[in-house]
Design a protein around this motif. Sequence first.
Motif, PDB file in Angstrom:
ATOM      1  N   GLY A 112      14.794 110.626 -27.122  1.00  0.00           N
ATOM      2  CA  GLY A 112      14.144 110.607 -28.492  1.00  0.00           C
ATOM      3  C   GLY A 112      15.138 110.276 -29.575  1.00  0.00           C
ATOM      4  N   VAL A 113      16.288 109.885 -29.080  1.00  0.00           N
ATOM      5  CA  VAL A 113      17.382 109.664 -30.144  1.00  0.00           C
ATOM      6  C   VAL A 113      16.984 108.076 -30.825  1.00  0.00           C
ATOM      7  N   THR A 114      17.168 108.199 -32.103  1.00  0.00           N
ATOM      8  CA  THR A 114      16.914 106.788 -32.669  1.00  0.00           C
ATOM      9  C   THR A 114      18.431 106.495 -33.365  1.00  0.00           C
ATOM     10  N   LEU A 115      19.083 105.425 -32.940  1.00  0.00           N
ATOM     11  CA  LEU A 115      20.358 104.871 -33.988  1.00  0.00           C
ATOM     12  C   LEU A 115      19.727 103.423 -34.685  1.00  0.00           C
ATOM     13  N   GLY A 116      19.051 103.882 -35.778  1.00  0.00           N
ATOM     14  CA  GLY A 116      18.263 102.827 -36.364  1.00  0.00           C
ATOM     15  C   GLY A 116      18.709 102.499 -37.735  1.00  0.00           C
ATOM     16  N   GLY A 117      17.757 101.629 -38.422  1.00  0.00           N
ATOM     17  CA  GLY A 117      17.863 101.044 -39.763  1.00  0.00           C
ATOM     18  C   GLY A 117      17.080 101.915 -40.579  1.00  0.00           C
ATOM     19  N   THR A 118      17.383 101.748 -41.658  1.00  0.00           N
ATOM     20  CA  THR A 118      16.513 102.618 -42.943  1.00  0.00           C
ATOM     21  C   THR A 118      15.399 101.640 -43.180  1.00  0.00           C
ATOM     22  N   GLY A 119      15.252 100.469 -43.002  1.00  0.00           N
ATOM     23  CA  GLY A 119      14.448  99.424 -43.395  1.00  0.00           C
ATOM     24  C   GLY A 119      14.736  98.934 -44.557  1.00  0.00           C
ATOM     25  N   LYS A 120      15.803  99.205 -45.205  1.00  0.00           N
ATOM     26  CA  LYS A 120      16.135  98.906 -46.645  1.00  0.00           C
ATOM     27  C   LYS A 120      17.135  97.742 -46.570  1.00  0.00           C
ATOM     28  N   GLU A 121      17.875  97.733 -45.391  1.00  0.00           N
ATOM     29  CA  GLU A 121      19.276  96.962 -45.381  1.00  0.00           C
ATOM     30  C   GLU A 121      18.811  95.830 -44.356  1.00  0.00           C
ATOM     31  N   SER A 122      19.768  94.747 -44.472  1.00  0.00           N
ATOM     32  CA  SER A 122      20.017  93.658 -43.506  1.00  0.00           C
ATOM     33  C   SER A 122      21.277  93.417 -43.311  1.00  0.00           C
ATOM     34  N   GLY A 123      21.811  92.593 -42.172  1.00  0.00           N
ATOM     35  CA  GLY A 123      22.941  92.382 -41.803  1.00  0.00           C
ATOM     36  C   GLY A 123      23.242  93.529 -40.916  1.00  0.00           C
ATOM     37  N   LYS A 124      24.524  94.417 -41.107  1.00  0.00           N
ATOM     38  CA  LYS A 124      24.998  95.459 -40.288  1.00  0.00           C
ATOM     39  C   LYS A 124      24.055  96.656 -41.152  1.00  0.00           C
ATOM     40  N   ARG A 125      23.076  96.986 -40.075  1.00  0.00           N
ATOM     41  CA  ARG A 125      22.192  97.875 -40.433  1.00  0.00           C
ATOM     42  C   ARG A 125      21.859  99.338 -39.974  1.00  0.00           C
ATOM     43  N   HIS A 126      22.532  99.276 -38.704  1.00  0.00           N
ATOM     44  CA  HIS A 126      22.401 100.626 -37.832  1.00  0.00           C
ATOM     45  C   HIS A 126      23.710 101.230 -38.014  1.00  0.00           C
ATOM     46  N   PRO A 127      23.663 102.491 -37.387  1.00  0.00           N
ATOM     47  CA  PRO A 127      24.983 103.399 -37.563  1.00  0.00           C
ATOM     48  C   PRO A 127      26.169 102.814 -36.657  1.00  0.00           C
ATOM     49  N   THR A 128      27.283 103.450 -36.968  1.00  0.00           N
ATOM     50  CA  THR A 128      28.509 103.313 -36.123  1.00  0.00           C
ATOM     51  C   THR A 128      28.865 104.580 -35.653  1.00  0.00           C
ATOM     52  N   LEU A 129      28.777 104.887 -34.549  1.00  0.00           N
ATOM     53  CA  LEU A 129      29.234 106.309 -33.824  1.00  0.00           C
ATOM     54  C   LEU A 129      30.739 106.177 -33.493  1.00  0.00           C
ATOM     55  N   GLY A 130      31.572 107.085 -33.690  1.00  0.00           N
ATOM     56  CA  GLY A 130      32.820 107.292 -33.195  1.00  0.00           C
ATOM     57  C   GLY A 130      32.926 107.423 -31.712  1.00  0.00           C
ATOM     58  N   GLU A 131      33.900 108.137 -31.128  1.00  0.00           N
ATOM     59  CA  GLU A 131      34.188 108.474 -29.706  1.00  0.00           C
ATOM     60  C   GLU A 131      33.653 109.815 -29.594  1.00  0.00           C
ATOM     61  N   ASN A 132      33.198 110.106 -28.547  1.00  0.00           N
ATOM     62  CA  ASN A 132      32.889 111.485 -27.922  1.00  0.00           C
ATOM     63  C   ASN A 132      31.814 112.245 -28.694  1.00  0.00           C
ATOM     64  N   VAL A 133      30.977 111.495 -29.364  1.00  0.00           N
ATOM     65  CA  VAL A 133      29.807 111.858 -30.300  1.00  0.00           C
ATOM     66  C   VAL A 133      28.663 112.420 -29.413  1.00  0.00           C
ATOM     67  N   VAL A 134      28.073 113.642 -29.977  1.00  0.00           N
ATOM     68  CA  VAL A 134      26.813 114.102 -29.094  1.00  0.00           C
ATOM     69  C   VAL A 134      25.690 114.153 -30.165  1.00  0.00           C
ATOM     70  N   VAL A 135      24.698 113.213 -29.733  1.00  0.00           N
ATOM     71  CA  VAL A 135      23.402 113.210 -30.535  1.00  0.00           C
ATOM     72  C   VAL A 135      22.336 113.886 -29.837  1.00  0.00           C
ATOM     73  N   GLY A 136      21.863 114.915 -30.412  1.00  0.00           N
ATOM     74  CA  GLY A 136      20.867 115.823 -29.771  1.00  0.00           C
ATOM     75  C   GLY A 136      19.544 115.241 -29.822  1.00  0.00           C
ATOM     76  N   ALA A 137      18.809 115.803 -28.862  1.00  0.00           N
ATOM     77  CA  ALA A 137      17.531 115.457 -28.515  1.00  0.00           C
ATOM     78  C   ALA A 137      16.635 115.184 -30.065  1.00  0.00           C
ATOM     79  N   GLY A 138      15.999 113.890 -30.128  1.00  0.00           N
ATOM     80  CA  GLY A 138      15.037 113.683 -31.319  1.00  0.00           C
ATOM     81  C   GLY A 138      15.868 113.387 -32.384  1.00  0.00           C
ATOM     82  N   ALA A 139      17.076 113.293 -32.477  1.00  0.00           N
ATOM     83  CA  ALA A 139      17.895 113.204 -33.775  1.00  0.00           C
ATOM     84  C   ALA A 139      17.663 111.568 -34.314  1.00  0.00           C
ATOM     85  N   LYS A 140      17.747 111.415 -35.454  1.00  0.00           N
ATOM     86  CA  LYS A 140      17.614 110.124 -36.117  1.00  0.00           C
ATOM     87  C   LYS A 140      18.799 109.803 -36.928  1.00  0.00           C
TER      88      LYS A 140
END
Length: 253
Positions: free
Chosen positions: A103-131
């Motif tokens: 259920g995780v979304t690594l998404g855009g806000t809908g307001k940006e273009s170009g690089k519009r999605h997140p950058t996650l570093g190393e060893n990151v934990v993204v819990g269930a359903g997190a956006k």
Amino acid sequence: MLSTLRADFRIIFERDPAARNLLEVLFCYPGLQALLFYRVANWLHLVGMPFIPRLISHIARFLTGIEIHPGATIGQGVFIDHGMGVVIGETAIVGDYALIYQGVTLGGTGKESGKRHPTLGENVVVGAGAKVLGNIQVGNNVRIGAGSVVLRDVPSNCTVVGIPGRIVYRSGAKVDPLEHNNLPDSEAQVIRALVDRIEVLELQIQALQDKQSVSKSPALVAATSLEEQISHDSQWCNLRDKAIQEFLDGAGI
Ligand SMILES: CC(=O)SCCNC(=O)CCNC(=O)[C@H](O)C(C)(C)COP(=O)(O)OP(=O)(O)OC[C@H]1O[C@@H](n2cnc3c(N)ncnc32)[C@H](O)[C@@H]1OP(=O)(O)O
Ligand SMILES: N[C@@H](CO)C(=O)O
């Protein structure tokens, strides 16, 4: 490529107590399957092949419930556990050894273009359903709580929870959301208000006293007595004039 695939495979045994054996992991872990599809699609995407990478991504989504755009950049040893509903956008970057739940979304806000999605570093934990939304930077070793919505950069070694995501741990130390050292001091505010009020009252009293002392100034006293004297004198003159007039009238002059 081979070492990346090995890392993708091995990490599942390290991260998931439920993983029992090779067969189980190979056939029953949609996260691993989606990553295998992605690695092929991403390679074709990078060599500039049209359509096929997106088609592979689409087939992978159909089979695994995980949608990874072929243009995304995903490091090695990334584990997508359970996986259903995970969406990773085109310009997202996921560092090595991230753990991503369903259920995780690594998404855009809908307001940006170009690089519009997140950058996650190393060893990151993204819990269930997190956006995690927008072109934001999430540092190394960050833990994002299940169900959180993260919209701002997160420094390394932090835990973020809630909507919108707020940092509750930074480098192992609990972050007080109320920042007690920065709380407004209500008692000091009341005292300050009283002191201000007293100053205003003092000024008003001073002004009244000044007014009173001005009204009693020697010049004013002199002026007042002069006025009284003039008034007295003019009354006396009137009486005198009246008496003279009566005398003259009586004398028939
Ligand atoms: C079938 C399956 O199991 S699927 C797997 C699903 N599991 C997940 O998605 C795991 C996701 N992990 C989490 O959400 C964890 O709670 C983590 C990673 C955030 C915990 O990180 P930690 O740094 O260990 O933080 P910790 O557990 O000490 O919690 C810190 C504070 O945040 C709160 N918190 C933790 N998780 C959340 C959350 N998801 N949402 C809101 N608040 C949370 C805690 O209650 C605690 O608050 P407190 O200080 O007022 O007591
Ligand atoms: N797969 C993880 C989370 O569900 C576990 O079994 O603990």
